[in-house]
Scaffold this motif. Structure first.
Motif, mmCIF file in Angstrom:
data_model
loop_
_atom_site.group_PDB
_atom_site.id
_atom_site.type_symbol
_atom_site.label_atom_id
_atom_site.label_comp_id
_atom_site.label_asym_id
_atom_site.label_seq_id
_atom_site.Cartn_x
_atom_site.Cartn_y
_atom_site.Cartn_z
ATOM 1 N N SER A 57 0.848 -1.193 0.000
ATOM 2 C CA SER A 57 0.000 0.000 0.000
ATOM 3 C C SER A 57 0.887 1.248 0.000
ATOM 4 C CB SER A 57 -0.915 0.004 1.219
ATOM 5 O OG SER A 57 -0.154 -0.042 2.410
ATOM 6 N N PRO A 58 0.392 2.360 -0.534
ATOM 7 C CA PRO A 58 1.191 3.587 -0.552
ATOM 8 C C PRO A 58 1.408 4.122 0.862
ATOM 9 C CG PRO A 58 -1.044 4.039 -1.283
ATOM 10 C CD PRO A 58 -0.934 2.550 -1.161
ATOM 11 N N LEU A 59 2.510 4.834 1.061
ATOM 12 C CA LEU A 59 2.858 5.339 2.381
ATOM 13 C C LEU A 59 2.168 6.655 2.714
ATOM 14 C CD1 LEU A 59 6.705 4.623 2.475
ATOM 15 C CD2 LEU A 59 4.850 3.251 3.444
ATOM 16 N N GLY A 60 1.735 7.387 1.721
ATOM 17 C CA GLY A 60 1.166 8.705 1.963
ATOM 18 C C GLY A 60 2.143 9.800 1.580
ATOM 19 N N GLN A 61 1.965 10.973 2.131
ATOM 20 C CA GLN A 61 2.803 12.117 1.764
ATOM 21 C C GLN A 61 4.039 12.273 2.632
ATOM 22 O OE1 GLN A 61 -0.595 15.067 1.757
ATOM 23 N NE2 GLN A 61 0.323 15.622 -0.205
ATOM 24 N N LYS A 62 4.009 11.692 3.840
ATOM 25 C CA LYS A 62 5.140 11.812 4.758
ATOM 26 C C LYS A 62 5.476 10.453 5.357
ATOM 27 C CE LYS A 62 4.464 16.630 6.302
ATOM 28 N NZ LYS A 62 5.826 17.106 5.975
ATOM 29 N N ALA A 63 6.732 10.306 5.757
ATOM 30 C CA ALA A 63 7.163 9.097 6.453
ATOM 31 C C ALA A 63 8.420 9.402 7.252
ATOM 32 C CB ALA A 63 7.432 7.964 5.468
ATOM 33 N N LYS A 64 8.596 8.665 8.339
ATOM 34 C CA LYS A 64 9.860 8.693 9.067
ATOM 35 C C LYS A 64 10.737 7.584 8.513
ATOM 36 C CE LYS A 64 7.650 10.268 13.341
ATOM 37 N NZ LYS A 64 7.379 9.934 14.764
ATOM 38 N N VAL A 65 12.041 7.816 8.553
ATOM 39 C CA VAL A 65 12.987 6.831 8.040
ATOM 40 C C VAL A 65 13.931 6.454 9.172
ATOM 41 C CG1 VAL A 65 14.745 6.335 6.318
ATOM 42 C CG2 VAL A 65 12.841 7.846 5.742
ATOM 43 N N GLY A 66 14.178 5.169 9.324
ATOM 44 C CA GLY A 66 15.038 4.736 10.420
ATOM 45 C C GLY A 66 15.993 3.629 10.035
ATOM 46 N N TYR A 67 16.964 3.413 10.913
ATOM 47 C CA TYR A 67 17.967 2.355 10.749
ATOM 48 C C TYR A 67 17.918 1.481 11.999
ATOM 49 C CZ TYR A 67 22.654 0.215 10.767
ATOM 50 O OH TYR A 67 23.715 -0.671 10.830
ATOM 51 N N HIS A 68 17.943 0.171 11.804
ATOM 52 C CA HIS A 68 18.036 -0.698 12.972
ATOM 53 C C HIS A 68 18.988 -1.850 12.696
ATOM 54 C CE1 HIS A 68 15.440 -4.201 11.728
ATOM 55 N NE2 HIS A 68 14.978 -3.302 10.893
ATOM 56 N N ALA A 69 19.685 -2.270 13.747
ATOM 57 C CA ALA A 69 20.654 -3.350 13.622
ATOM 58 C C ALA A 69 20.745 -4.099 14.941
ATOM 59 C CB ALA A 69 22.027 -2.800 13.234
ATOM 60 N N THR A 70 20.941 -5.408 14.840
ATOM 61 C CA THR A 70 21.156 -6.237 16.016
ATOM 62 C C THR A 70 22.556 -6.818 15.959
ATOM 63 O OG1 THR A 70 20.238 -8.178 14.898
ATOM 64 C CG2 THR A 70 18.712 -6.829 16.187
ATOM 65 N N SER A 71 22.903 -7.574 16.970
ATOM 66 C CA SER A 71 24.220 -8.197 17.007
ATOM 67 C C SER A 71 24.267 -9.333 15.989
ATOM 68 C CB SER A 71 24.506 -8.739 18.411
ATOM 69 O OG SER A 71 25.761 -9.375 18.462
ATOM 70 N N ALA A 72 24.929 -9.109 14.884
ATOM 71 C CA ALA A 72 24.934 -10.084 13.793
ATOM 72 C C ALA A 72 25.967 -11.178 14.029
ATOM 73 C CB ALA A 72 25.236 -9.377 12.468
ATOM 74 N N TYR A 73 25.555 -12.415 13.729
ATOM 75 C CA TYR A 73 26.453 -13.569 13.747
ATOM 76 C C TYR A 73 27.196 -13.698 15.082
ATOM 77 C CZ TYR A 73 25.300 -13.365 8.855
ATOM 78 O OH TYR A 73 24.602 -13.316 7.675
ATOM 79 N N GLY A 74 26.416 -13.641 16.163
ATOM 80 C CA GLY A 74 26.987 -13.840 17.480
ATOM 81 C C GLY A 74 27.858 -12.700 17.964
ATOM 82 N N GLY A 75 27.747 -11.537 17.323
ATOM 83 C CA GLY A 75 28.515 -10.379 17.760
ATOM 84 C C GLY A 75 29.942 -10.334 17.262
ATOM 85 N N ARG A 76 30.306 -11.230 16.348
ATOM 86 C CA ARG A 76 31.709 -11.314 15.921
ATOM 87 C C ARG A 76 32.190 -10.077 15.172
ATOM 88 N NH1 ARG A 76 32.015 -16.537 12.953
ATOM 89 N NH2 ARG A 76 30.168 -16.972 14.225
ATOM 90 N N PHE A 77 31.251 -9.313 14.570
ATOM 91 C CA PHE A 77 31.659 -8.113 13.832
ATOM 92 C C PHE A 77 31.662 -6.856 14.708
ATOM 93 C CE2 PHE A 77 29.905 -10.932 10.487
ATOM 94 C CZ PHE A 77 31.061 -11.060 9.726
#
Length: 211
Positions: A169-189
């Motif tokens: 469905s369309p988002l409309g005229q406005k939107a917030k944009v975000g970044y999210h990340a978790t501990s990848a591959y057991g935190g090795r990086f």
């Protein structure tokens, strides 16, 4: 037990309760999420994937919102590309993440998908950057750092993250944009973990995503 000892004991219990309350709430949220994930795994097809994606975003928001003070979205843009052949609305999403801490931060800069949720009923938030770990025959497949786009930024420096987000469905005229990340591959990086979002942004080329 004397009245003095009883009073001291009660105060200590109250102090311990206040100290550990956030951890109890988080543990409870994680337990509920894990149970929901098990239920989601039992579902078939698209609905099961949808449920797991939403639950992942919820856990990310609950677990890592306190880490967002280390990063900020210094620049955000979202633009409608149009419709694809499968009927999805496509949006080009871009972020510049600035290191606002006093230490270096390692980021996964190659987004591996996007998701939508609503903390404001009128304005959706599009989160990009989630990491999807791959297993083959039960063996975790670990990518090299280039595949994840690992980048280390010093205080006041920034990194860019891009994604093509597809929505039914369309988002409309406005939107917030975000970044999210978790501990990848057991935190090795040793990558940054958290959620950070922009203010509401006007969606460029809005007319291209009208039903």
């Amino acid at each position: 037990m004397s009245s003095y000892s009883q009073s001291t004991h009660n105060k200590q219990r109250q102090s311990d309760s206040q100290r550990y309350a956030p951890f109890v709430l988080l543990a409870g949220a994680q337990t509920l999420t894990q149970n929901a994930l098990r239920a989601g795994c039992a579902c078939a097809g698209r609905y099961g994937h949808y449920m797991k994606q939403k639950i992942f975003v919820l856990l990310a928001v609950i677990s890592f919102s306190s880490a967002a003070t280390e990063l900020e979205v210094s620049t955000a843009n979202i633009s409608c590309i149009g419709h694809n052949q499968n009927g999805f609305y496509e949006y080009r999403v871009g972020l510049v993440l600035k290191n606002t801490s006093d230490k270096e931060i390692t980021l996964i800069s190659k987004s591996q998908g996007g998701s939508k949720h609503y903390d404001d009923p009128a304005v959706p938030t599009v989160l990009i950057g989630n990491v999807n770990e791959l297993k083959i025959d039960g063996v975790l497949i670990v990518p090299d750092s280039a595949e994840l786009g690992l980048v280390t930024i010093q205080p006041t420096e920034g990194a860019q993250v891009y994604e093509i987000y597809k929505s039914r469905s369309p988002l409309g005229q406005k939107a917030k944009v975000g970044y999210h990340a978790t501990s990848a591959y057991g935190g090795r990086f040793n990558n940054w973990q958290g959620v950070v979002t922009s203010d509401a942004e006007d969606i460029a080329n809005y007319a291209a995503c009208q039903p």
